[in-house]
Design an enzyme around this catalytic site. Sequence first.
Site, PDB file in Angstrom:
ATOM      1  N   ASN A  19     -10.468  -2.793   2.609  1.00 25.53           N
ATOM      2  CA  ASN A  19      -9.963  -2.672   1.121  1.00 25.53           C
ATOM      3  C   ASN A  19     -11.266  -2.400   0.261  1.00 25.53           C
ATOM      4  O   ASN A  19     -12.319  -2.627   0.886  1.00 25.53           O
ATOM      5  CB  ASN A  19      -9.344  -4.031   0.782  1.00 25.53           C
ATOM      6  CG  ASN A  19      -7.888  -4.251   1.052  1.00 25.53           C
ATOM      7  OD1 ASN A  19      -7.307  -3.300   1.208  1.00 25.53           O
ATOM      8  ND2 ASN A  19      -7.410  -5.558   0.900  1.00 25.53           N
ATOM      9  N   HIS A  35       0.930  -1.081  -0.022  1.00 25.89           N
ATOM     10  CA  HIS A  35      -0.060   0.118  -0.071  1.00 25.89           C
ATOM     11  C   HIS A  35       0.741   1.283  -0.159  1.00 25.89           C
ATOM     12  O   HIS A  35       0.424   2.336   0.618  1.00 25.89           O
ATOM     13  CB  HIS A  35      -0.956  -0.037   1.251  1.00 25.89           C
ATOM     14  CG  HIS A  35      -1.762  -1.119   1.133  1.00 25.89           C
ATOM     15  ND1 HIS A  35      -3.169  -0.676   0.471  1.00 25.89           N
ATOM     16  CD2 HIS A  35      -1.857  -2.402   1.747  1.00 25.89           C
ATOM     17  CE1 HIS A  35      -3.869  -2.203   0.856  1.00 25.89           C
ATOM     18  NE2 HIS A  35      -2.992  -2.835   1.537  1.00 25.89           N
TER      19      HIS A  35
HETATM   20 FE1  HDE Z   1      -2.672  -4.904   5.453  1.00 25.36          FE
HETATM   21  N1  HDE Z   1      -0.648  -4.020   5.802  1.00 25.36           N
HETATM   22  N2  HDE Z   1      -1.943  -7.012   5.928  1.00 25.36           N
HETATM   23  N3  HDE Z   1      -4.385  -5.704   4.818  1.00 25.36           N
HETATM   24  N4  HDE Z   1      -3.222  -3.032   4.869  1.00 25.36           N
HETATM   25  C1  HDE Z   1      -0.337  -2.783   5.606  1.00 25.36           C
HETATM   26  O1  HDE Z   1       0.953  -1.575   7.296  1.00 25.36           O
HETATM   27  C2  HDE Z   1      -0.810  -6.861   6.863  1.00 25.36           C
HETATM   28  C3  HDE Z   1      -4.655  -7.062   4.823  1.00 25.36           C
HETATM   29  C4  HDE Z   1      -4.480  -2.709   4.341  1.00 25.36           C
HETATM   30  O2  HDE Z   1      -3.194   3.449   4.102  1.00 25.36           O
HETATM   31  C5  HDE Z   1       1.032  -2.352   6.306  1.00 25.36           C
HETATM   32  O3  HDE Z   1       1.460   0.647   7.843  1.00 25.36           O
HETATM   33  C6  HDE Z   1      -0.823  -8.319   7.099  1.00 25.36           C
HETATM   34  C7  HDE Z   1      -6.201  -7.236   4.603  1.00 25.36           C
HETATM   35  C8  HDE Z   1      -4.390  -1.328   3.955  1.00 25.36           C
HETATM   36  O4  HDE Z   1      -1.471   3.342   5.323  1.00 25.36           O
HETATM   37  C9  HDE Z   1       1.387  -3.860   6.889  1.00 25.36           C
HETATM   38  C10 HDE Z   1      -1.940  -8.759   6.579  1.00 25.36           C
HETATM   39  C11 HDE Z   1      -6.567  -5.773   4.336  1.00 25.36           C
HETATM   40  C12 HDE Z   1      -3.052  -0.749   4.390  1.00 25.36           C
HETATM   41  C13 HDE Z   1       0.235  -4.674   6.393  1.00 25.36           C
HETATM   42  C14 HDE Z   1      -2.693  -7.605   6.050  1.00 25.36           C
HETATM   43  C15 HDE Z   1      -5.327  -4.883   4.496  1.00 25.36           C
HETATM   44  C16 HDE Z   1      -2.301  -2.001   4.858  1.00 25.36           C
HETATM   45  C17 HDE Z   1       2.024  -1.889   5.421  1.00 25.36           C
HETATM   46  C18 HDE Z   1      -2.384 -10.318   6.837  1.00 25.36           C
HETATM   47  C19 HDE Z   1      -7.856  -5.356   4.094  1.00 25.36           C
HETATM   48  C20 HDE Z   1      -2.680   0.849   4.023  1.00 25.36           C
HETATM   49  C21 HDE Z   1       2.083  -0.283   6.069  1.00 25.36           C
HETATM   50  C22 HDE Z   1      -2.282 -11.147   6.037  1.00 25.36           C
HETATM   51  C23 HDE Z   1      -8.786  -5.515   5.240  1.00 25.36           C
HETATM   52  C24 HDE Z   1      -3.119   1.577   5.360  1.00 25.36           C
HETATM   53  C25 HDE Z   1       1.348  -0.441   7.054  1.00 25.36           C
HETATM   54  C26 HDE Z   1      -2.566   3.044   5.024  1.00 25.36           C
HETATM   55  C27 HDE Z   1      -0.833  -1.819   5.188  1.00 25.36           C
HETATM   56  C28 HDE Z   1       0.201  -6.199   6.918  1.00 25.36           C
HETATM   57  C29 HDE Z   1      -3.888  -8.026   4.940  1.00 25.36           C
HETATM   58  C30 HDE Z   1      -5.450  -3.545   4.165  1.00 25.36           C
HETATM   59  C31 HDE Z   1       2.641  -4.390   6.398  1.00 25.36           C
HETATM   60  C32 HDE Z   1       0.299  -8.937   7.681  1.00 25.36           C
HETATM   61  C33 HDE Z   1      -7.141  -8.351   4.858  1.00 25.36           C
HETATM   62  C34 HDE Z   1      -5.668  -0.454   3.397  1.00 25.36           C
HETATM   63  O5  HDE Z   1       1.315  -3.853   8.285  1.00 25.36           O
END
Ligand code: HDE
Length: 722
Positions: free
Chosen positions: A160, A87
Amino acid sequence: MLKKKEVSESGAQKNPQRAEPLVEKNVEPFRVDSVGKQLTTDLGLKINDTDNSLRAGSRGPTLLEDFHFREKITHFDHERISERVVHARGSGAHGYFQVYKSMRQYTKARFLQDPSKKTPVFVRFSTVAGSRGSADTVRDARGFATKFYTEEGIYDLVGNNIPVFFIQDAIKFPDLIHAVKPEPDNEIPQAASAHDTFWDFVVNTPEIAHMIMWVMSDRALPRSFRMMEGFGVNTYRLVNEEDKAFFVKFHWKPLLGVHSLVWDEVQQIAGKDPDYNRRDLWEAIEAGDCPEWEFGIQIISQEDEFKFDFDVLDPTKLWPEELVPVQRIGKLVLNRNPDNFFAETEQVAFCPSNVVPGIDFSNDPLLQGRLFSYLDTQLLRLGGPNFTEIPINRTLSLVTNNQRDGPHRMTINKGKTAYNPNSLNKDYPKPGMDEKEGYVHYAEAVSGKIVRERSESFKDHYSQATLFWNSMSDPEKQHIIKAFQFEIGKLNNKETRQKVVDMFNNVDHELAVQIAKAVGTSPPTREPQPPKKAPKLQASKALSMENTIKNTIKTRKIAVLAMDGFNGKEFSSVKAALEKQGAKIEVISQFLSPIKSQDGQEIEVDKHYVSASSVMYDAVYIPGGQQSIDTMKQQWYVINFINEAFKHCKAIGATSEAVGLLAETDIMEVKLAETKGKAEVVSDKGVVTSQAAPTEAFNEAVTVAIAQHRHWIREKNENMPT
Ligand code: HDE
């Protein structure tokens, strides 16, 4: 607090409709406007010259004592922070959330009680796979993260635009992301899933099937952030005052409907305007067209946990709206652009574990892993544990605890004690002073052996992928097939291509046959796996964009093609009618100098041929005027513009002599108005024509055609110009 100015630093007029800030306490005191101020160092020392470094003689060496030079360069050298690991590319905006009525029945969260109260929010939209500088319009899921600055603390809903996820267990996340990111040897391709490592991961990960169907659909190509749904994806819990808990899934429903671009279009836009979605959000808010979403919740009571043919904790499953209706409980409005991209949009840090009383977690194994990952990555990205003191991340509540020190600490904590229990400070800050106020985790009874295994109830990977496919309209199905044909056609590894065909045969046989046809593999030979349980639902209307809101043209961009000698009255009539409905008109002509109508009226040109392209617009209108039309008939640019708008199934309107121009293009099998001078309006496949000046009926027909978003019926014609 610093006073807000009417003009920006560049002297440009700021959006007059710009909403007053709601995030008073945390962000506002830090905003600085340098209009009318002298340049200073970081320490406030006034500086007289920032163009020449201090030298021994005008041609001599630079002196180390030039602290202004050193500070300026040092600050610059340290300007970048690491981008988000996923992201990375995003766009943010401020706004507010307001609940329609008290949600007391389900939750004690205070921001969901009082309909008269506005809770400030900051929202960041993003793509997932691309780097910070990648194009907006790539095929990908979009992030939709909302920070609520509630009176009880920060609540982050990090979602999302797709309601399910690729994997069921967070431990697979690094594998998924390594597979989809550019390949490690050559860092190719950027922001794209059409490559070998991603699909190699796909064919070895059956749980991914459902999400892949969404990503291959047009949902992955949003027309605008303002026109996409948002989903919390994971299952959370709401908990009320009586400590009764409910499983919940969160939704954002855009009031402009859910609309997407098409693949051929997005590829062009990626080159012509890589900031397409970002610009769209920014411009809409600057113009006062504040994007709005309704907040929805789906509730499953704890007693009903096992009543469904999917596991409520499985993040690769949605809860069909026909089985669990979405209750619309409030509204989100975005009404203020950030002042500074880095300070706000880049430094904002969302975390699914930021909750308030009344919102709790479920045992969804993907969510559990997320609760760890976000804080962990932010410690690195934002340089240590004090990032919660960065203005955009600050809570509105008072922070009183014994956490101390670390890089960039802002708070000056008073007193000698930084521990509990203590007698020297009467045990302050004291935990649990008011039992009712504090966060109490839901007291779920848990038992079980410590194991590394997936629940049997998580092992049906295809039923909902098939449900999604069956819910698509024909054009949507065709777009999915073409997306697979593109992606799989890009793979070098033939075995992976065959495995994709065999895997998606489990979703739908015809889909697999169509993929195979285009990518040089054998059709699927194995029988599809039968579903573990017969699904309750064969199709869900809520999944198809065909059934979205199509009664508005608000904020739609309409191109008007005209040259000198255009019919000014026709232009003014259509312009007024469309603008009244909230559409935005842009006049496109060969050059940027004003053009003259046949009766001498002069109008400004917004874009000229070299800077405008049909992919930037939702529809096109061409007014008559013999001279204008005769010129444009000779211009390849104009013919191509219309052909492309037609190919991308956009509404096209033409009046009087302009109907003759359409006849010069590749528009095929479309009925056009025929009788010269007759006000009859002919509307066929989104092409609206009249051989006379526009009447009310014409303007109405054009409005309806634009509101349809696209006219997919044109795609039925195999000979359609490409
Ligand atoms: Fe994320 N995700 N994600 N994700 N995600 C990040 O956190 C992660 C997941 C989502 O505008 C990171 O600060 C793991 C689902 C958004 O700043 C990180 C898993 C959904 C954003 C991370 C998921 C998301 C992130 C990278 C489990 C939808 C951007 C930078 C498999 C519900 C937020 C940060 C923004 C960002 C990890 C799965 C949505 C790496 C381990 C499911 C919208 O921590």
